[in-house]
Write an enzyme that holds these catalytic residues in place. Sequence first.
Site, PDB file in Angstrom:
ATOM      1  N   GLU A  47       0.827  -1.213   0.000  1.00 49.88           N
ATOM      2  CA  GLU A  47       0.000   0.000   0.000  1.00 49.88           C
ATOM      3  C   GLU A  47       0.861   1.263   0.000  1.00 49.88           C
ATOM      4  O   GLU A  47       0.513   2.255  -0.627  1.00 49.88           O
ATOM      5  CB  GLU A  47      -0.974   0.009   1.185  1.00 49.88           C
ATOM      6  CG  GLU A  47      -2.105  -1.000   1.047  1.00 49.88           C
ATOM      7  CD  GLU A  47      -2.959  -0.807  -0.207  1.00 49.88           C
ATOM      8  OE1 GLU A  47      -3.016   0.325  -0.736  1.00 49.88           O
ATOM      9  OE2 GLU A  47      -3.548  -1.790  -0.681  1.00 49.88           O
ATOM     10  N   TYR A 130      -6.272   6.143   5.066  1.00 51.02           N
ATOM     11  CA  TYR A 130      -6.376   5.222   3.930  1.00 51.02           C
ATOM     12  C   TYR A 130      -5.607   3.926   4.201  1.00 51.02           C
ATOM     13  O   TYR A 130      -6.160   2.819   4.111  1.00 51.02           O
ATOM     14  CB  TYR A 130      -5.858   5.864   2.624  1.00 51.02           C
ATOM     15  CG  TYR A 130      -5.679   4.801   1.567  1.00 51.02           C
ATOM     16  CD1 TYR A 130      -6.775   4.300   0.877  1.00 51.02           C
ATOM     17  CD2 TYR A 130      -4.421   4.209   1.343  1.00 51.02           C
ATOM     18  CE1 TYR A 130      -6.635   3.265  -0.030  1.00 51.02           C
ATOM     19  CE2 TYR A 130      -4.270   3.173   0.437  1.00 51.02           C
ATOM     20  CZ  TYR A 130      -5.385   2.702  -0.247  1.00 51.02           C
ATOM     21  OH  TYR A 130      -5.240   1.662  -1.115  1.00 51.02           O
ATOM     22  N   ASP A 148      -8.896   6.591  -0.880  1.00 48.98           N
ATOM     23  CA  ASP A 148      -7.849   7.408  -1.511  1.00 48.98           C
ATOM     24  C   ASP A 148      -8.490   8.206  -2.652  1.00 48.98           C
ATOM     25  O   ASP A 148      -9.723   8.203  -2.807  1.00 48.98           O
ATOM     26  CB  ASP A 148      -6.683   6.522  -2.001  1.00 48.98           C
ATOM     27  CG  ASP A 148      -7.092   5.599  -3.137  1.00 48.98           C
ATOM     28  OD1 ASP A 148      -8.287   5.591  -3.526  1.00 48.98           O
ATOM     29  OD2 ASP A 148      -6.225   4.871  -3.653  1.00 48.98           O
ATOM     30  N   CYS A 202     -13.702   3.043 -13.657  1.00 53.62           N
ATOM     31  CA  CYS A 202     -13.968   4.471 -13.432  1.00 53.62           C
ATOM     32  C   CYS A 202     -12.605   5.170 -13.387  1.00 53.62           C
ATOM     33  O   CYS A 202     -12.180   5.713 -12.375  1.00 53.62           O
ATOM     34  CB  CYS A 202     -14.733   4.610 -12.111  1.00 53.62           C
ATOM     35  SG  CYS A 202     -15.656   6.137 -11.944  1.00 53.62           S
TER      36      CYS A 202
HETATM   37  N1  ADE Z   1      -3.788   0.796  -5.321  1.00 53.77           N
HETATM   38  C1  ADE Z   1      -3.783   1.002  -4.005  1.00 53.77           C
HETATM   39  N2  ADE Z   1      -4.003  -0.129  -3.331  1.00 53.77           N
HETATM   40  C2  ADE Z   1      -4.141  -1.099  -4.252  1.00 53.77           C
HETATM   41  C3  ADE Z   1      -4.348  -2.489  -4.188  1.00 53.77           C
HETATM   42  N3  ADE Z   1      -4.442  -3.100  -3.019  1.00 53.77           N
HETATM   43  N4  ADE Z   1      -4.438  -3.156  -5.350  1.00 53.77           N
HETATM   44  C4  ADE Z   1      -4.323  -2.510  -6.514  1.00 53.77           C
HETATM   45  N5  ADE Z   1      -4.113  -1.214  -6.638  1.00 53.77           N
HETATM   46  C5  ADE Z   1      -4.017  -0.503  -5.517  1.00 53.77           C
END
Ligand code: ADE
Length: 358
Positions: A47, A130, A148, A202
């Site tokens: 993340e 987040y 986010d 989206c």
């Molecule tokens: N962007 C942020 N977290 C994500 C996740 N777990 N999988 C794919 N894209 C992401």
Amino acid sequence: MDSQITNKKAHSGLYELAEPLIRWYRAHRRSLPWRETRDPYRIWVSEIMLQQTRVEAVKPYYERFLRELPGVKDLAEAEEDKLLKLWEGLGYYNRIRNMQKAARQIMVDYQGKFPDTYEGILSLAGIGSYTAGAIASFAYGQRKPAVDGNVLRVVTRITADDSDIMKQSTKKRIENELEQIIPEDAPGDFNQGLIELGAIVCVPNGEPRCEECPAWNLCEARKQGRISEIPVKTKAKERRIEKKTILVFSDQDRIAISKRPDRGLLAGLYELPGVSGHLDQKAVIEYCKSIGLMPVKIKKLPNAKHIFSHVEWHMTGYAVQVDELEKTNEKGFLFIRPEEIRSIYPIPSAYEAYMPQI
Ligand code: ADE
């Protein structure tokens, strides 16, 4: 009192979202390395990397990082240069410094075991609502939202909400609304579903693929023909432009680099020497002499640009061969062999255009 109760309620369009969203996610989800684990450490690493970097770019970094630093203790104890080298090219280096601070907090405050409450996770350095929500829901199945910019886009479109998504108050309100509707039995898939919808349907730039969207019949922005107006986002301030001349100083076997200050942009990383402004060849020769270096050959290098969040570097460059780097060293340069620069010293990707010289 009344308005507080109203505030806490989710927008009506959201109540019907959970079921089709989760069904769609389970059928269409991309298989990604961090989705095959419930280890909070691994989820955390992914993340943080994904915060400013695309999925495809993250994959190789993610695998290498976990090979080198498989657990919290390894991260807590790693040398700074090693960490920065593992992060080299990802940018936003404070992310990795904060991760090490957080890993040390976990060693001291949680006996090395990743905290398993939302509040505990949120108390760690570099972790905001987040990331805390993502870890709490993906690793522990807790009913916490992970909102986010991508999720804000999806939700404001579904509800035709024209609030400014750059405002903290908008994010807070949408977090509260989502928290009401996260299903008990699938918080992780619900949050991942919103993230996936924002990534592949989206989408942030260009036309959304509404015909593939599980929220097609709920989406107020689509029904009202306002997809192109939502989300509303206040413009960021314009970036400052800095002109620089990058100098690749070399002698028979070494290159000059220096360590950047411990504070500010690219703190603590290594860099190629540079001077501000765009120098012509004559000015480069004068500059070399002024710092005690004797150029024997100069080659103009291409111009390059690097964009940070608040600054743009507009660079020009020269490869400057000198008779002997170590004769004097007024600038406190380090003279390093090219193969060591490549393997040990973290050099930010801002210098990428000049690295083939090394
Ligand atoms: N962007 C942020 N977290 C994500 C996740 N777990 N999988 C794919 N894209 C992401």
